[in-house]
Enzyme design. Structure first.
Site, mmCIF file in Angstrom:
data_model
loop_
_atom_site.group_PDB
_atom_site.id
_atom_site.type_symbol
_atom_site.label_atom_id
_atom_site.label_comp_id
_atom_site.label_asym_id
_atom_site.label_seq_id
_atom_site.Cartn_x
_atom_site.Cartn_y
_atom_site.Cartn_z
ATOM 1 N N CYS A 289 108.447 32.840 74.015
ATOM 2 C CA CYS A 289 108.533 34.083 74.793
ATOM 3 C C CYS A 289 107.168 34.720 75.047
ATOM 4 O O CYS A 289 106.819 35.034 76.186
ATOM 5 C CB CYS A 289 109.501 35.061 74.129
ATOM 6 S SG CYS A 289 108.939 35.774 72.563
ATOM 7 N N HIS A 337 110.694 39.932 70.580
ATOM 8 C CA HIS A 337 110.940 39.205 71.829
ATOM 9 C C HIS A 337 110.315 39.965 72.990
ATOM 10 O O HIS A 337 110.252 41.193 72.988
ATOM 11 C CB HIS A 337 112.446 39.032 72.067
ATOM 12 C CG HIS A 337 112.758 38.074 73.175
ATOM 13 N ND1 HIS A 337 112.617 36.719 73.050
ATOM 14 C CD2 HIS A 337 113.186 38.285 74.464
ATOM 15 C CE1 HIS A 337 112.952 36.118 74.181
ATOM 16 N NE2 HIS A 337 113.300 37.058 75.057
ATOM 17 N N HIS A 349 112.189 35.366 81.167
ATOM 18 C CA HIS A 349 111.790 35.188 79.775
ATOM 19 C C HIS A 349 112.126 33.787 79.298
ATOM 20 O O HIS A 349 112.891 33.055 79.938
ATOM 21 C CB HIS A 349 112.435 36.253 78.877
ATOM 22 C CG HIS A 349 113.898 36.047 78.622
ATOM 23 N ND1 HIS A 349 114.505 36.366 77.421
ATOM 24 C CD2 HIS A 349 114.907 35.565 79.408
ATOM 25 C CE1 HIS A 349 115.800 36.095 77.483
ATOM 26 N NE2 HIS A 349 116.070 35.603 78.670
#
Length: 374
Positions: A289, A337, A349
């Site tokens: 990520c 994240h 993402h």
């Protein structure tokens, strides 16, 4: 227990033998009791094992556990990324210190050779002090000329010795700093191994749980982001013709990026759609990520730090209501994240292992903040 102990004791010599048969019967009775006791214990243990066996999980429970395991792996991945960045920096610093120490050692050797040449010249002239040599000349002009040269030679020799001592001290200091960097690097490498083991353990456990699902259920899970929402379920409200998010089909297209650099970052993220998630990866063929967001902004000429919890401080903080394409959006209380906002409540993402880079809504995870890189 007393009977069990009795069966293992060395028989004592008896003074009377009249009760031999009765003694034998008693021993057999004790052994039988012990046998039943052990069998009962074994049976109880077996039943306890059955009682404590993990109950069958429903597909929803399996998915929830897998989501948690992948989330834990992502937390460990970001810690791994942070430690790796420190390890890389320590390694570069160590190499620079070693190179500088080598260069200074070379200069030191050259200075030592020069000092040795001067000593050799003095030895060849009989090792007589330059001042004495000057005093032995009978020519006044030559005397004055040699005196000046001798003074300069003496000054140069003294300066050379002082310089060598100083260089020795500097080299010793460099070597000490290099030793410190080496110790730091070894400590980081140890941490890397620990985080790597945790990542593999969590991913392995998740894959083991997924193996309990049917092929159809696993295929369904593959369409999910692993963060509590299904791409299939949320795509219906998005402005994209398919789940990859490559093509806008409705009139409300994503808003324009506020700057050319933000536009370049968004364009890079679109180009990464469909590429696999690999923990620790920063592209170009795979990403995690924070690796995706770092690479996207690097393509725009902006250098971001490596981890989610450092990227959130790399720019201007913006509220959710002020989000614009190119902003970094962060999730979970531990800032574990990150995605790249593209407008209309959507982001691009890298979700998790098994889920490639894709478009997803930002409201499928607990929002933690946003940053606009400079």
């Amino acid at each position: 227990m007393d009977a069990l102990v009795a069966t293992h004791q060395k028989p004592k010599k008896r003074l009377f033998t009249g009760n031999t048969a009765r003694t034998a019967r008693t021993a057999r009775t004790a052994r039988t009791a012990v046998t039943f006791a052990l069998a009962g214990a074994a049976s109880a243990t077996a039943f306890d094992g059955i009682g404590h066996a993990e109950p069958a999980l429903t597909p929803a429970q399996v998915k929830a556990k897998v989501d948690q395991l992948y989330h834990d792996a992502e937390v460990a991945t970001e810690k791994y990324n942070g430690v790796k960045e420190k390890a890389d920096n320590a390694g570069e610093s160590l190499n620079e210190l070693r190179d500088e120490a080598a260069r200074r050692t070379e200069r030191l050797n050259a200075a030592r050779n020069g000092l040795g040449s001067l000593a050799t010249a003095q030895y060849r002239t009989g090792a007589i002090d330059p001042a004495v040599q000057v005093a032995l000349t009978s020519d006044p002009d030559q005397y004055l000329e040699r005196a000046a040269i001798a003074d300069r030679a003496g000054d140069r020799q003294a300066a050379a010795v002082t310089g060598i001592r100083q260089q020795l001290g500097e080299i010793e200091q460099l070597r000490g700093e290099a030793d410190d960097r080496l110790d730091e690097l070894k400590a980081h490498q140890k941490d890397l191994h620990r985080h790597k083991s945790k990542i593999k353990e969590r991913i392995g456990a998740a894959e083991n749980l997924l193996s309990r699902l049917t092929a159809e259920q696993r295929a369904e899970y593959a369409q999910e982001d692993g963060h509590g929402a299904s791409t299939a379920a949320t795509a219906s409200g998005a402005d994209w013709s398919d789940r990859s998010g490559r093509t806008a089909t409705r009139s409300n297209r994503p808003p324009q990026a506020p700057t050319s650099r933000a536009g370049q970052a968004v364009s890079f993220a679109y180009g990464a759609i469909g590429k696999p998630y690999v923990w620790g990866a920063t592209g170009p063929s795979a990403f995690d990520c924070s690796g995706l967001t770092q690479a996207a902004w690097k393509a725009a000429g902006v250098s971001l730090p490596r981890t989610t919890y450092t990227q959130i401080n790399a720019g201007q903080r913006v509220s959710r209501s002020q989000l614009a394409p190119g902003d970094l959006v962060f999730f979970y209380s531990g800032i574990s994240h990150v995605g790249l906002y593209i407008g209309n409540g959507q982001m691009i993402h890298a979700p998790r292992p098994g889920a490639p880079v894709r478009v997803a809504p930002i409201d499928q995870m607990p929002f933690a903040g946003a940053t606009r890189p400079a």
